[in-house]
Design an enzyme around this catalytic site. Structure first.
Site, PDB file in Angstrom:
ATOM      1  N   SER A  60      26.394  39.340  30.177  1.00 20.62           N
ATOM      2  CA  SER A  60      25.863  39.815  29.473  1.00 20.62           C
ATOM      3  C   SER A  60      26.448  41.117  29.584  1.00 20.62           C
ATOM      4  O   SER A  60      26.390  42.249  28.675  1.00 20.62           O
ATOM      5  CB  SER A  60      24.700  40.288  28.669  1.00 20.62           C
ATOM      6  OG  SER A  60      24.526  39.104  27.895  1.00 20.62           O
ATOM      7  N   LYS A  63      28.895  42.796  27.292  1.00 20.60           N
ATOM      8  CA  LYS A  63      28.821  43.641  25.957  1.00 20.60           C
ATOM      9  C   LYS A  63      28.862  44.905  26.008  1.00 20.60           C
ATOM     10  O   LYS A  63      29.674  45.268  25.102  1.00 20.60           O
ATOM     11  CB  LYS A  63      27.137  42.718  25.512  1.00 20.60           C
ATOM     12  CG  LYS A  63      27.703  41.529  25.391  1.00 20.60           C
ATOM     13  CD  LYS A  63      25.978  40.767  25.099  1.00 20.60           C
ATOM     14  CE  LYS A  63      25.827  39.177  25.288  1.00 20.60           C
ATOM     15  NZ  LYS A  63      24.562  38.818  24.940  1.00 20.60           N
ATOM     16  N   TYR A 188      34.474  35.248  23.678  1.00 25.14           N
ATOM     17  CA  TYR A 188      33.366  35.612  24.165  1.00 25.14           C
ATOM     18  C   TYR A 188      32.419  34.870  25.443  1.00 25.14           C
ATOM     19  O   TYR A 188      32.550  35.466  26.395  1.00 25.14           O
ATOM     20  CB  TYR A 188      32.250  35.281  23.326  1.00 25.14           C
ATOM     21  CG  TYR A 188      31.020  35.892  23.578  1.00 25.14           C
ATOM     22  CD1 TYR A 188      30.393  36.909  23.791  1.00 25.14           C
ATOM     23  CD2 TYR A 188      30.002  33.925  23.343  1.00 25.14           C
ATOM     24  CE1 TYR A 188      29.384  37.166  24.716  1.00 25.14           C
ATOM     25  CE2 TYR A 188      28.891  34.203  24.343  1.00 25.14           C
ATOM     26  CZ  TYR A 188      28.211  35.955  24.421  1.00 25.14           C
ATOM     27  OH  TYR A 188      27.023  36.305  24.702  1.00 25.14           O
ATOM     28  N   TYR A 240      17.346  43.003  27.367  1.00 22.20           N
ATOM     29  CA  TYR A 240      16.720  42.453  26.927  1.00 22.20           C
ATOM     30  C   TYR A 240      15.528  42.760  26.157  1.00 22.20           C
ATOM     31  O   TYR A 240      15.065  44.525  25.834  1.00 22.20           O
ATOM     32  CB  TYR A 240      16.893  41.158  27.296  1.00 22.20           C
ATOM     33  CG  TYR A 240      18.117  40.609  28.227  1.00 22.20           C
ATOM     34  CD1 TYR A 240      19.273  40.546  27.554  1.00 22.20           C
ATOM     35  CD2 TYR A 240      18.857  40.468  29.464  1.00 22.20           C
ATOM     36  CE1 TYR A 240      20.544  39.323  27.782  1.00 22.20           C
ATOM     37  CE2 TYR A 240      19.070  40.719  30.718  1.00 22.20           C
ATOM     38  CZ  TYR A 240      20.212  39.915  29.629  1.00 22.20           C
ATOM     39  OH  TYR A 240      21.236  39.111  29.844  1.00 22.20           O
ATOM     40  N   VAL A 258      22.739  37.249  32.682  1.00 18.10           N
ATOM     41  CA  VAL A 258      21.777  35.941  33.597  1.00 18.10           C
ATOM     42  C   VAL A 258      22.724  36.046  34.844  1.00 18.10           C
ATOM     43  O   VAL A 258      22.804  35.014  35.615  1.00 18.10           O
ATOM     44  CB  VAL A 258      22.186  35.127  32.457  1.00 18.10           C
ATOM     45  CG1 VAL A 258      20.802  35.385  31.767  1.00 18.10           C
ATOM     46  CG2 VAL A 258      23.269  34.830  31.620  1.00 18.10           C
TER      47      VAL A 258
HETATM   48  N1  GLU Z   1      27.388  34.073  28.640  1.00 18.19           N
HETATM   49  C1  GLU Z   1      26.073  34.492  28.143  1.00 18.19           C
HETATM   50  C2  GLU Z   1      25.682  33.312  26.730  1.00 18.19           C
HETATM   51  O1  GLU Z   1      25.893  33.388  25.932  1.00 18.19           O
HETATM   52  C3  GLU Z   1      25.266  35.433  28.456  1.00 18.19           C
HETATM   53  C4  GLU Z   1      23.879  35.965  28.401  1.00 18.19           C
HETATM   54  C5  GLU Z   1      23.572  36.813  29.075  1.00 18.19           C
HETATM   55  O2  GLU Z   1      23.619  36.884  30.297  1.00 18.19           O
HETATM   56  O3  GLU Z   1      22.679  37.313  28.637  1.00 18.19           O
HETATM   57  O4  GLU Z   1      24.746  33.065  27.188  1.00 18.19           O
END
Ligand code: GLU
Length: 304
Positions: A60, A63, A188, A240, A258
């Protein structure tokens, strides 16, 4: 500064035992739970300590880069129409939208639904060009042209990412995106699988900390308006559904992933990259958050 960070790191190492390495993507299970590394850029010296040379996937942490490129390619209005800016208070992969129709204002760029939606706004002909443009931006801002994609993590995510697949098809079902869903998921998943070091994400954070400029050369790498937009979003929902607590305890705009990374932006001052893959229940690195909490207190870094 070096001694302080050294001390904080050794004091916080024990918190790696409080969390667990992410296992919902099988490849991520291979990380070593006790790892803890940091890179701090922007003070009088560059400090790299602990397991700072280990590579980890952005997850993430990418993002904010997706958001940035969507803004640069389309401008603010288009981005905001597709994806809102308010904290959802829900886990990053929530798809319980049954209490209300799924609309742009109900998601934000830091939850999976928002990030997947924003992938559709990245300029470029097909999935490969879109990804390459995002990848170039990451390499440019991290000042590292040798960054690669972790193909094993990418395959693992693609094979097991059915929750994201469900989210993406839901975006399409609600008319929010109109594209080939599998292609967009590939962009993604690949973006999440970009493999970086603490220094790479610290460099990106440093640019955001200086409102889009390279602090050494003064060159504008990102329009200041978009750098501020992204940094504000990090402060609102970068950690988060633990972002409120993090704002109170740490007070630094940051994004976690994560894979165990945290990219922290100290406005006007520093870029910090941390790697420690033991995560708390919300998905934030247990030791990483503690390190930031102590550094923030010791150096008075809270923006609040
Ligand atoms: N690729 C992960 C997912 O979409 C990213 C999640 C994350 O790091 O929050 O589940």
């Amino acid at each position: 500064m070096r001694e302080l960070i050294e001390k904080v790191l050794s004091e916080c190492k024990k918190y790696t035992a409080d969390g667990r390495v992410a296992d919902y993507i099988p490849e991520l299970k291979k990380a070593c739970p006790a790892d803890l590394g940091i890179c701090v850029l922007g003070g009088s010296e560059t400090v790299e300590l602990g397991d700072c040379d280990k590579r980890f996937t952005m997850q993430s942490v990418v993002k904010p880069m997706i958001l940035l490129l969507a803004l640069m390619d389309n401008g603010r209005e288009t981005v905001e129409r597709l994806c809102g800016v308010e904290a959802t208070g829900k886990p990053f992969d929530a798809f319980n939208y049954s209490d209300m129709a799924l609309r742009g204002e109900h998601i934000n760029p830091m939850v999976n639904a928002g990030a997947i939606a924003l992938c559709t706004l990245i300029g470029g002909e097909g999935k490969d060009e879109k990804f390459e443009r995002l990848f170039s931006l990451v390499k440019r801002l991290s000042k590292n042209q040798s960054i690669t994609v972790d193909e094993a993590v990418f395959r693992s995510e693609r094979e097991t990412g059915n929750k994201n697949r469900a989210l993406a098809y839901m975006l399409k079902a609600y008319g929010m995106i109109d594209c080939d869903v599998e292609d967009m998921l590939e962009v993604y998943f690949k973006a999440c699988s970009i493999s970086v070091s603490c220094k790479d994400i610290a460099n990106i954070a440093l640019v955001l900390a200086h409102r889009g400029r390279d602090p050494e050369s003064g060159e504008e790498l990102i329009p200041a308006e978009y750098s501020r937009y992204v940094t504000a979003i990090l402060a609102i929902c970068g950690m988060y559904d633990g972002s409120g607590e993090f704002a109170l305890r740490v007070g630094i705009p940051a994004k976690s992933g994560v894979g165990g990374g945290i990219m922290a932006v100290v406005p006007g001052k520093m870029g910090i990259g941390i790697y420690s893959p033991s995560l708390d229940k919300k998905g934030n690195s247990t030791a990483g958050v503690k390190v930031l909490e102590r550094l923030s207190a010791a150096l008075d870094l809270s923006i609040f």
